[in-house]
Design a protein around this motif. Structure first.
Motif, PDB file in Angstrom:
ATOM      1  N   THR A   1       0.825  -1.205   0.000  1.00 40.36           N
ATOM      2  CA  THR A   1       0.000   0.000   0.000  1.00 40.36           C
ATOM      3  C   THR A   1       0.857   1.252   0.000  1.00 40.36           C
ATOM      4  O   THR A   1       0.538   2.227  -0.684  1.00 40.36           O
ATOM      5  N   LYS A   2       1.968   1.239   0.761  1.00 37.34           N
ATOM      6  CA  LYS A   2       2.842   2.414   0.822  1.00 37.34           C
ATOM      7  C   LYS A   2       3.419   2.713  -0.552  1.00 37.34           C
ATOM      8  O   LYS A   2       3.464   3.866  -0.978  1.00 37.34           O
ATOM      9  N   GLU A   3       3.873   1.699  -1.255  1.00 43.56           N
ATOM     10  CA  GLU A   3       4.457   1.904  -2.586  1.00 43.56           C
ATOM     11  C   GLU A   3       3.404   2.407  -3.562  1.00 43.56           C
ATOM     12  O   GLU A   3       3.665   3.287  -4.395  1.00 43.56           O
ATOM     13  N   LEU A   4       2.234   1.859  -3.459  1.00 45.00           N
ATOM     14  CA  LEU A   4       1.137   2.277  -4.327  1.00 45.00           C
ATOM     15  C   LEU A   4       0.774   3.732  -4.073  1.00 45.00           C
ATOM     16  O   LEU A   4       0.596   4.516  -5.011  1.00 45.00           O
ATOM     17  N   LYS A   5       0.693   4.116  -2.797  1.00 46.76           N
ATOM     18  CA  LYS A   5       0.393   5.503  -2.441  1.00 46.76           C
ATOM     19  C   LYS A   5       1.499   6.428  -2.941  1.00 46.76           C
ATOM     20  O   LYS A   5       1.231   7.527  -3.431  1.00 46.76           O
ATOM     21  N   ALA A   6       2.751   6.000  -2.836  1.00 48.04           N
ATOM     22  CA  ALA A   6       3.878   6.811  -3.292  1.00 48.04           C
ATOM     23  C   ALA A   6       3.812   7.011  -4.806  1.00 48.04           C
ATOM     24  O   ALA A   6       4.054   8.114  -5.317  1.00 48.04           O
ATOM     25  N   GLN A   7       3.493   5.944  -5.541  1.00 46.60           N
ATOM     26  CA  GLN A   7       3.380   6.066  -6.987  1.00 46.60           C
ATOM     27  C   GLN A   7       2.221   6.986  -7.371  1.00 46.60           C
ATOM     28  O   GLN A   7       2.336   7.798  -8.287  1.00 46.60           O
ATOM     29  N   ILE A   8       1.113   6.844  -6.671  1.00 46.05           N
ATOM     30  CA  ILE A   8      -0.047   7.708  -6.930  1.00 46.05           C
ATOM     31  C   ILE A   8       0.315   9.155  -6.625  1.00 46.05           C
ATOM     32  O   ILE A   8      -0.003  10.070  -7.392  1.00 46.05           O
ATOM     33  N   HIS A   9       1.004   9.367  -5.518  1.00 49.50           N
ATOM     34  CA  HIS A   9       1.426  10.719  -5.134  1.00 49.50           C
ATOM     35  C   HIS A   9       2.361  11.304  -6.191  1.00 49.50           C
ATOM     36  O   HIS A   9       2.220  12.469  -6.578  1.00 49.50           O
ATOM     37  N   LYS A  10       3.344  10.502  -6.655  1.00 48.19           N
ATOM     38  CA  LYS A  10       4.277  10.944  -7.680  1.00 48.19           C
ATOM     39  C   LYS A  10       3.526  11.298  -8.966  1.00 48.19           C
ATOM     40  O   LYS A  10       3.795  12.318  -9.605  1.00 48.19           O
ATOM     41  N   GLY A  11       2.616  10.438  -9.359  1.00 43.41           N
ATOM     42  CA  GLY A  11       1.822  10.684 -10.565  1.00 43.41           C
ATOM     43  C   GLY A  11       0.983  11.943 -10.445  1.00 43.41           C
ATOM     44  O   GLY A  11       0.865  12.730 -11.390  1.00 43.41           O
ATOM     45  N   THR A  12       0.401  12.135  -9.266  1.00 40.59           N
ATOM     46  CA  THR A  12      -0.415  13.324  -9.017  1.00 40.59           C
ATOM     47  C   THR A  12       0.442  14.582  -9.090  1.00 40.59           C
ATOM     48  O   THR A  12       0.042  15.582  -9.690  1.00 40.59           O
ATOM     49  N   GLU A  13       1.627  14.545  -8.483  1.00 40.50           N
ATOM     50  CA  GLU A  13       2.534  15.693  -8.524  1.00 40.50           C
ATOM     51  C   GLU A  13       2.948  16.003  -9.965  1.00 40.50           C
ATOM     52  O   GLU A  13       3.003  17.163 -10.378  1.00 40.50           O
ATOM     53  N   ARG A  14       3.243  14.961 -10.740  1.00 43.36           N
ATOM     54  CA  ARG A  14       3.643  15.140 -12.142  1.00 43.36           C
ATOM     55  C   ARG A  14       2.491  15.770 -12.934  1.00 43.36           C
ATOM     56  O   ARG A  14       2.695  16.681 -13.734  1.00 43.36           O
ATOM     57  N   MET A  15       1.265  15.284 -12.683  1.00 42.21           N
ATOM     58  CA  MET A  15       0.104  15.848 -13.388  1.00 42.21           C
ATOM     59  C   MET A  15      -0.125  17.296 -12.986  1.00 42.21           C
ATOM     60  O   MET A  15      -0.414  18.146 -13.830  1.00 42.21           O
ATOM     61  N   GLU A  16       0.030  17.603 -11.692  1.00 38.27           N
ATOM     62  CA  GLU A  16      -0.129  18.983 -11.234  1.00 38.27           C
ATOM     63  C   GLU A  16       0.914  19.883 -11.879  1.00 38.27           C
ATOM     64  O   GLU A  16       0.612  21.003 -12.297  1.00 38.27           O
ATOM     65  N   HIS A  17       2.143  19.377 -11.964  1.00 38.91           N
ATOM     66  CA  HIS A  17       3.223  20.130 -12.596  1.00 38.91           C
ATOM     67  C   HIS A  17       2.900  20.366 -14.077  1.00 38.91           C
ATOM     68  O   HIS A  17       3.065  21.483 -14.594  1.00 38.91           O
ATOM     69  N   ASP A  18       2.444  19.321 -14.769  1.00 48.31           N
ATOM     70  CA  ASP A  18       2.102  19.444 -16.185  1.00 48.31           C
ATOM     71  C   ASP A  18       0.939  20.416 -16.410  1.00 48.31           C
ATOM     72  O   ASP A  18       0.962  21.221 -17.340  1.00 48.31           O
ATOM     73  N   VAL A  19      -0.068  20.334 -15.542  1.00 48.13           N
ATOM     74  CA  VAL A  19      -1.213  21.241 -15.645  1.00 48.13           C
ATOM     75  C   VAL A  19      -0.752  22.680 -15.428  1.00 48.13           C
ATOM     76  O   VAL A  19      -1.170  23.599 -16.136  1.00 48.13           O
ATOM     77  N   ALA A  20       0.126  22.899 -14.442  1.00 52.28           N
ATOM     78  CA  ALA A  20       0.648  24.248 -14.182  1.00 52.28           C
ATOM     79  C   ALA A  20       1.447  24.753 -15.383  1.00 52.28           C
ATOM     80  O   ALA A  20       1.344  25.934 -15.762  1.00 52.28           O
ATOM     81  N   ALA A  21       2.231  23.876 -16.013  1.00 56.08           N
ATOM     82  CA  ALA A  21       3.013  24.268 -17.187  1.00 56.08           C
ATOM     83  C   ALA A  21       2.090  24.639 -18.349  1.00 56.08           C
ATOM     84  O   ALA A  21       2.325  25.636 -19.049  1.00 56.08           O
ATOM     85  N   VAL A  22       1.045  23.844 -18.543  1.00 60.84           N
ATOM     86  CA  VAL A  22       0.086  24.144 -19.613  1.00 60.84           C
ATOM     87  C   VAL A  22      -0.626  25.462 -19.328  1.00 60.84           C
ATOM     88  O   VAL A  22      -0.812  26.287 -20.220  1.00 60.84           O
ATOM     89  N   ALA A  23      -1.024  25.679 -18.080  1.00 62.46           N
ATOM     90  CA  ALA A  23      -1.700  26.920 -17.706  1.00 62.46           C
ATOM     91  C   ALA A  23      -0.790  28.118 -17.940  1.00 62.46           C
ATOM     92  O   ALA A  23      -1.235  29.156 -18.461  1.00 62.46           O
ATOM     93  N   ALA A  24       0.493  27.990 -17.577  1.00 59.88           N
ATOM     94  CA  ALA A  24       1.454  29.075 -17.803  1.00 59.88           C
ATOM     95  C   ALA A  24       1.626  29.332 -19.296  1.00 59.88           C
ATOM     96  O   ALA A  24       1.697  30.485 -19.740  1.00 59.88           O
ATOM     97  N   SER A  25       1.704  28.263 -20.069  1.00 62.21           N
ATOM     98  CA  SER A  25       1.846  28.404 -21.518  1.00 62.21           C
ATOM     99  C   SER A  25       0.627  29.098 -22.125  1.00 62.21           C
ATOM    100  O   SER A  25       0.766  29.984 -22.971  1.00 62.21           O
TER     101      SER A  25
END
Length: 92
Positions: A3-27
């Motif tokens: 469960t910890k690894e799964l949560k970490a992967q989900i967290h990483k994926g969420t952070e990456r998506m947030e970063h990508d969304v912020a980059a698109v919004a800035a663009s």
């Protein structure tokens, strides 16, 4: 995978998506600002062109009316001279 690894992967994926969304919004924001500046430049250019066209139109109208006024004046002068000669010839 635990469960910890799964949560970490989900967290990483969420952070990456947030970063990508912020980059698109800035663009998008940068593109919007660039389009706004281009719109302002085009509006300014069209405004200048409109003023120049209006000025040229007024100048052209003034130039076009001058020969008409001169023709009218010449016609009047010719009529007066012809009338003078007609009166003079009738008196003699």
């Amino acid at each position: 995978m635990n469960t910890k690894e799964l949560k970490a992967q989900i967290h990483k994926g969420t952070e990456r998506m947030e970063h990508d969304v912020a980059a698109v919004a800035a663009s998008i924001h940068n593109g919007t600002e660039a389009l706004g500046k281009q719109r302002d430049d085009i509006e300014h250019t069209l405004h200048d062109v409109g003023h120049r066209l209006a000025h040229r139109g007024r100048t052209l109208a003034a130039e076009a009316s001058t020969p008409a006024n001169l023709r009218t004046l010449a016609l009047l002068a010719t009529t007066l001279v012809a009338g003078f000669f007609v009166l003079r010839s009738l008196r003699h």
